[in-house]
Design an enzyme around this catalytic site. Sequence first.
Site, PDB file in Angstrom:
ATOM      1  N   ALA A 162       0.880  -1.177   0.000  1.00  0.00           N
ATOM      2  CA  ALA A 162       0.000   0.000   0.000  1.00  0.00           C
ATOM      3  C   ALA A 162       0.914   1.223   0.000  1.00  0.00           C
ATOM      4  CB  ALA A 162      -0.867  -0.020   1.246  1.00  0.00           C
ATOM      5  N   GLY A 176       0.462  -4.957   0.921  1.00  0.00           N
ATOM      6  CA  GLY A 176      -0.733  -5.003   0.072  1.00  0.00           C
ATOM      7  C   GLY A 176      -0.479  -5.693  -1.268  1.00  0.00           C
ATOM      8  N   GLU A 234      -0.808  -9.247  -0.467  1.00  0.00           N
ATOM      9  CA  GLU A 234      -2.234  -9.455  -0.160  1.00  0.00           C
ATOM     10  C   GLU A 234      -3.070  -9.494  -1.449  1.00  0.00           C
ATOM     11  OE1 GLU A 234      -2.067  -6.257   2.776  1.00  0.00           O
ATOM     12  OE2 GLU A 234      -3.037  -7.616   4.188  1.00  0.00           O
TER      13      GLU A 234
HETATM   14  N1  COA Z   1       4.616   3.085  -0.594  1.00  0.00           N
HETATM   15  C1  COA Z   1       5.019   4.245  -1.132  1.00  0.00           C
HETATM   16  N2  COA Z   1       6.145   4.368  -1.851  1.00  0.00           N
HETATM   17  C2  COA Z   1       6.884   3.271  -2.036  1.00  0.00           C
HETATM   18  C3  COA Z   1       6.526   2.016  -1.495  1.00  0.00           C
HETATM   19  C4  COA Z   1       5.334   1.963  -0.748  1.00  0.00           C
HETATM   20  N3  COA Z   1       4.883   0.821  -0.203  1.00  0.00           N
HETATM   21  N4  COA Z   1       7.467   1.123  -1.828  1.00  0.00           N
HETATM   22  C5  COA Z   1       8.381   1.778  -2.557  1.00  0.00           C
HETATM   23  N5  COA Z   1       8.051   3.074  -2.685  1.00  0.00           N
HETATM   24  C6  COA Z   1       8.757   4.136  -3.389  1.00  0.00           C
HETATM   25  C7  COA Z   1       9.972   4.631  -2.613  1.00  0.00           C
HETATM   26  O1  COA Z   1       9.571   5.570  -1.635  1.00  0.00           O
HETATM   27  C8  COA Z   1      10.795   5.224  -3.723  1.00  0.00           C
HETATM   28  O2  COA Z   1      10.244   6.459  -4.079  1.00  0.00           O
HETATM   29  P1  COA Z   1      11.219   7.753  -4.318  1.00  0.00           P
HETATM   30  O3  COA Z   1      12.107   7.343  -5.462  1.00  0.00           O
HETATM   31  O4  COA Z   1      10.258   8.843  -4.676  1.00  0.00           O
HETATM   32  O5  COA Z   1      11.957   7.945  -3.051  1.00  0.00           O
HETATM   33  C9  COA Z   1      10.551   4.288  -4.880  1.00  0.00           C
HETATM   34  O6  COA Z   1       9.321   3.610  -4.591  1.00  0.00           O
HETATM   35  C10 COA Z   1      11.629   3.231  -5.075  1.00  0.00           C
HETATM   36  O7  COA Z   1      11.782   2.535  -3.847  1.00  0.00           O
HETATM   37  P2  COA Z   1      13.192   2.363  -3.089  1.00  0.00           P
HETATM   38  O8  COA Z   1      12.902   2.133  -1.653  1.00  0.00           O
HETATM   39  O9  COA Z   1      14.112   3.488  -3.448  1.00  0.00           O
HETATM   40  O10 COA Z   1      13.727   1.033  -3.790  1.00  0.00           O
HETATM   41  P3  COA Z   1      14.743  -0.028  -3.166  1.00  0.00           P
HETATM   42  O11 COA Z   1      15.130  -0.932  -4.291  1.00  0.00           O
HETATM   43  O12 COA Z   1      15.828   0.647  -2.418  1.00  0.00           O
HETATM   44  O13 COA Z   1      13.890  -0.868  -2.093  1.00  0.00           O
HETATM   45  C11 COA Z   1      11.933  -2.049  -1.303  1.00  0.00           C
HETATM   46  C12 COA Z   1      12.817  -1.687  -2.508  1.00  0.00           C
HETATM   47  C13 COA Z   1      10.712  -2.777  -1.829  1.00  0.00           C
HETATM   48  C14 COA Z   1      12.722  -2.973  -0.351  1.00  0.00           C
HETATM   49  C15 COA Z   1      11.536  -0.751  -0.537  1.00  0.00           C
HETATM   50  O14 COA Z   1      11.006   0.165  -1.484  1.00  0.00           O
HETATM   51  C16 COA Z   1      10.493  -0.955   0.547  1.00  0.00           C
HETATM   52  O15 COA Z   1      10.840  -1.457   1.610  1.00  0.00           O
HETATM   53  N6  COA Z   1       9.225  -0.539   0.301  1.00  0.00           N
HETATM   54  C17 COA Z   1       8.184  -0.577   1.268  1.00  0.00           C
HETATM   55  C18 COA Z   1       7.683  -2.002   1.451  1.00  0.00           C
HETATM   56  C19 COA Z   1       6.613  -2.046   2.532  1.00  0.00           C
HETATM   57  O16 COA Z   1       6.856  -1.847   3.688  1.00  0.00           O
HETATM   58  N7  COA Z   1       5.384  -2.362   2.098  1.00  0.00           N
HETATM   59  C20 COA Z   1       4.266  -2.523   2.989  1.00  0.00           C
HETATM   60  C21 COA Z   1       3.470  -1.305   3.071  1.00  0.00           C
HETATM   61  S1  COA Z   1       2.136  -1.517   4.214  1.00  0.00           S
END
Ligand code: COA
Length: 260
Positions: free
Chosen positions: A66, A112, A115
Amino acid sequence: MSYTNLLLATENGTTTITINRPKKLNALNKETIQELHEAFKNADKDPNTKVIIVTGSGEKAFVAGADISEFASFSVENGGKLAAEGQALLFDFVAHLSTPVIAAINGFALGGGLELAMACHFRMASTNAKMGLPEVSLGVIPGYGGTQRLPQLVGKGRAMEMIMTAGMIDANQALDYGLVNHVVALEELLPLCQKIASKIQRNSSVAISKAIKAINANYKEGVNGFETEIKQFGDCFGTNDFKEGTTAFLEKRKANFPGS
Ligand code: COA
């Protein structure tokens, strides 16, 4: 209909819905959830769509969860509403669709995202896929059905561990857990989903929708799945697909199901 965050393509009876916010790793914001609801609803009603595949754009993510930026400042009331509306619009909606839905997990499927994949009728993954429910690392719990569907799919102990550690499992571990049915190279993922979709299409769409109902009944509290099966089985006998399927068998020819 055109969408801001989705790409749609219908070919050979299969509609592929691609979530298209690659810069945000296809995170599900409110608008995307609403668009997915419309896209699934329309595909389900479309007589040319027999199977739906859902995937993410780019080579990195199916859906990274999400959209955290949208709910970071929510109150208790807003939080509850977010989960209830999301479940009704998308997650429960997809799980109970009468058209088969396959998740093609092409990278991160987190929160999400996992999910959504779990709400689909079954899942396929590419070798680079990573899956997890990291919500407790953000101070929340899965709110789009994850606490219910993950234990149903992988067993209670594994679900407890995945949710408590907020860790990710790779595609092979997901295969071992039964969370995904097949793991293939990224470039083979959609072709394999399409191949399975074409096998599904050879069968009666009416019978398939009744099978989905009967299988789902097993997971509904207060519903006896065996009774649902008996009712759905009986109802098949009144369909044109049943007449065609049995007649074709007895005439030693391939069935040409009318879908009614
Ligand atoms: N919600 C909003 N934005 C998200 C997102 C999320 N769930 N997951 C990734 N993004 C965004 C990042 O903020 C980033 O945006 P920016 O470039 O404007 O800063 C972009 O997507 C790329 O993500 P980034 O974190 O830079 O990539 P990464 O390769 O370093 O890491 C993940 C990948 C998936 C490990 C990491 O993005 C992450 O942990 N995301 C959240 C996962 C999460 O907790 N999901 C559950 C939500 S309830």
